[in-house]
Design an enzyme around this catalytic site. Structure first.
Site, PDB file in Angstrom:
ATOM      1  N   GLU A 192      -6.137  -7.627  -0.604  1.00  0.00           N
ATOM      2  CA  GLU A 192      -6.375  -7.529   0.848  1.00  0.00           C
ATOM      3  C   GLU A 192      -7.694  -6.811   1.115  1.00  0.00           C
ATOM      4  O   GLU A 192      -7.984  -5.780   0.523  1.00  0.00           O
ATOM      5  CB  GLU A 192      -5.240  -6.743   1.510  1.00  0.00           C
ATOM      6  CG  GLU A 192      -5.382  -6.678   3.026  1.00  0.00           C
ATOM      7  CD  GLU A 192      -4.347  -5.753   3.647  1.00  0.00           C
ATOM      8  OE1 GLU A 192      -3.136  -6.005   3.483  1.00  0.00           O
ATOM      9  OE2 GLU A 192      -4.767  -4.781   4.308  1.00  0.00           O
ATOM     10  N   GLU A 194       0.816  -1.213   0.000  1.00  0.00           N
ATOM     11  CA  GLU A 194       0.000   0.000   0.000  1.00  0.00           C
ATOM     12  C   GLU A 194       0.852   1.266   0.000  1.00  0.00           C
ATOM     13  O   GLU A 194       1.245   1.753   1.065  1.00  0.00           O
ATOM     14  CB  GLU A 194      -0.927   0.010   1.230  1.00  0.00           C
ATOM     15  CG  GLU A 194      -2.005  -1.057   1.177  1.00  0.00           C
ATOM     16  CD  GLU A 194      -2.933  -1.015   2.381  1.00  0.00           C
ATOM     17  OE1 GLU A 194      -2.681  -0.239   3.329  1.00  0.00           O
ATOM     18  OE2 GLU A 194      -3.924  -1.772   2.363  1.00  0.00           O
TER      19      GLU A 194
END
Ligand code: IDC
Length: 517
Positions: A315, A228
């Site tokens: 995710e 991320e």
């Protein structure tokens, strides 16, 4: 639990069946030649029947071994598992993956959707990287992918003072266990507090390059080069990083599918869509936490995929973005519906028993494999239902997720009604002993209708119950359900009459409660 856990024939069993088959053949030939021979002269009728019955099985066994002698155990296991609930496609049949347009495809050019679970950080929960569990993820949870999250930063991270050798070993073992379990595996370089993948790019290149070399011949490994990007990180930062690291992985594994994070904690797929990478077989990740990320982000996913961007939800959680807080089932279900419609793959965060909403295992469970309904957190229960996990007891799952009555001492509730006989129960006492919780329930009933001669009370609980005591009733527990029946002296109840002083003690987990069924 678990489908397909029985072994095949053992070696000695096989050879004794072979002998039996040969004997049976001789008997069959003898019987064929001498049709005139009476049954009596072949021995007792039971004896000859037994031999003839064995012949087909024995012959089939010979037949199979003469066709290459494959061990039949895995095939029969797979068949058994499939009878219950078909398992999703996996590396043994779907093979190496590639990307066409927005779609992930298998080796037969069929669209494939991967669904599975992510580990927590390998530094903190390495115990959940084990052979048994990964096998169960496939056969019992119905997953076809596992993600291995290696944090470069954070405490104990690969680039922040962690035990590098141990982290790499855990990662390698994880890939090996996933391969043995016939799962796809995503190697996740879990950029997070390090924000910009360039911060630890040298470590990423060295490690991912080594892993790609080691597993170059595998058809099941996907690489996620940065989890991320966040903070000030732009898509252009991510893109230049991707352009540098993808060739390193591809030098060893030229066809591997590679996934990159997108800015703003992997939510800005639009930025990637506007300026995509120039490699084949790459995908872009979008992450969501259902209680925080709602329709806006779902619309962003839809727009990106419908516009042709290959997106992988590597995710997600069904709670808040902190990994904790409340769970939003409605939003979670809306996400799943959308991802299924778009054939987008998804991986649920996280395989640990940490005390947080995003952990799939309940913090009271100390197991690292062999999980049952009892061991799962709320997110875990939701996930196995979403995956139609074949290894979990459906009835137990249904009751574990049914609305619960209060289980504090003093709570009173309606527990059962049949016709116009209504039962009320009170949790008169509860206490802990040897790590288990005991609940004492007192019951009464009122009969609003015709006189009765006997009665039965069915009480469903959220988890398995064991009765340790009961009075003025017969009690038996099976799984989550406790059944009470009258004794020989209190079955008769007059119209308008009542039944009092019936009770029992059950033990189970501290959250054990009567549920609405
Ligand atoms: C969380 C973990 C938590 C841990 C924290 C920091 O659940 O136990 O303390 O990371 O390491 C992400 C990240 C993922 C986060 C998760 C929940 O990829 O690492 O895990 N999350 O906050 N993005 C959005 C949410």
């Amino acid at each position: 639990m678990g489908a397909g856990k029985h072994g095949g024939l053992s070696g000695s069993n096989k050879s004794s069946r072979l002998i039996a088959a040969v004997v049976a053949l001789v008997v069959l030939v003898a019987a064929g030649v001498a049709l005139a021979v009476t049954a009596d002269s072949l021995g007792t009728p039971q004896g000859s029947d037994a031999l003839v019955e064995q012949a087909p099985t024995g012959l089939a066994e010979i037949d199979r071994s003469s066709q290459g002698g494959q061990d039949t155990a895995p095939a029969s296991d797979a068949a058994n598992a499939q009878e219950e609930e078909p398992l999703p496609p996996s590396p043994s049949t779907a093979g190496a993956l590639h990307v066409e347009g927005a779609q992930l495809m298998d080796q037969n050019n069929q669209p494939i959707q991967l669904r599975g679970v992510s580990t927590h950080g390998l530094a903190w929960f390495p115990q959940f990287v084990n052979k048994e569990l990964f096998q169960e993820l496939r056969t019992d949870w119905g997953a076809n992918v596992v993600r291995l999250a290696l944090y470069p930063a954070d405490e104990g991270g690969y680039a922040t003072g962690g035990d590098r050798a141990k982290l790499e070993e855990t990662l390698i073992k994880g890939i090996e266990y996933a391969t043995a379990a016939d799962l796809y595996v995503v190697v996740d370089w879990h950029t997070l507090s390090d924000k910009n993948p360039w911060w630890n790019a040298e470590d990423a290149k060295a490690l991912l390059g080594r892993v790609a070399e080691r597993f170059a011949d595998n058809n099941n490994v996907l690489y996620e080069i940065c989890n991320e990007p966040n903070g000030e990180t732009t898509w252009s930062n991510v893109k230049t990083y991707a352009n540098e690291i993808i060739p390193v992985i591809r030098a060893a594994a030229p066809n591997a599918v590679i996934i990159t994070g997108t800015p703003n904690w992997s939510q800005d797929v639009a930025a990637a869509a506007a300026d995509p990478l120039e490699f084949d077989n790459v995908m872009y990740s979008l992450h969501f936490y259902a209680a925080t990320h709602q329709k806006d982000l779902r619309d962003a996913l839809k727009k990106a995929v419908q516009g042709g961007l290959p997106v992988f939800v590597t995710e997600f959680g069904i709670c808040e973005a902190s990994g904790d807080g409340k769970i939003d089932y409605d939003s979670a279900d809306a996400w799943v519906e959308l991802m299924d419609d778009l054939d987008v793959s998804y991986i649920c965060w996280n395989l640990s028993n940490k005390k947080e909403s995003a952990a799939l295992i309940s913090s009271s469970s100390k197991k690292t494999s062999g999980f049952t309904v009892e061991d799962l957190s709320k997110e875990g229960l939701w996930l196995v239902q979403t995956l139609h996990a074949p290894g979990f007891d459906e009835e137990a799952l249904r009751l574990a997720t049914a609305p619960r009555k209060d289980n504090k001492a003093g709570s009173a509730m309606m527990v059962f009604s049949e016709g116009t006989l209504q039962w009320t129960a009170t949790v008169s006492e509860r206490w802990e002993e040897d790590g288990e919780t005991f609940f004492l329930y007192d019951l009464t009933a009122d009969n609003y209708s015709a006189a009765l001669e006997e009665w039965t009370v069915r009480i469903p609980f959220s988890g398995p119950v064991t009765v340790t005591d009961n009075w003025n009733c017969e009690a038996s527990a099976k799984g989550n359900v406790l059944t009470l029946t009258n004794t020989d002296y209190n079955g008769a109840v007059a119209t308008g009459g009542s039944i009092a002083d019936v009770g029992f003690i059950v033990k189970g987990s501290s959250s054990l409660a009567v549920v609405e069924d």
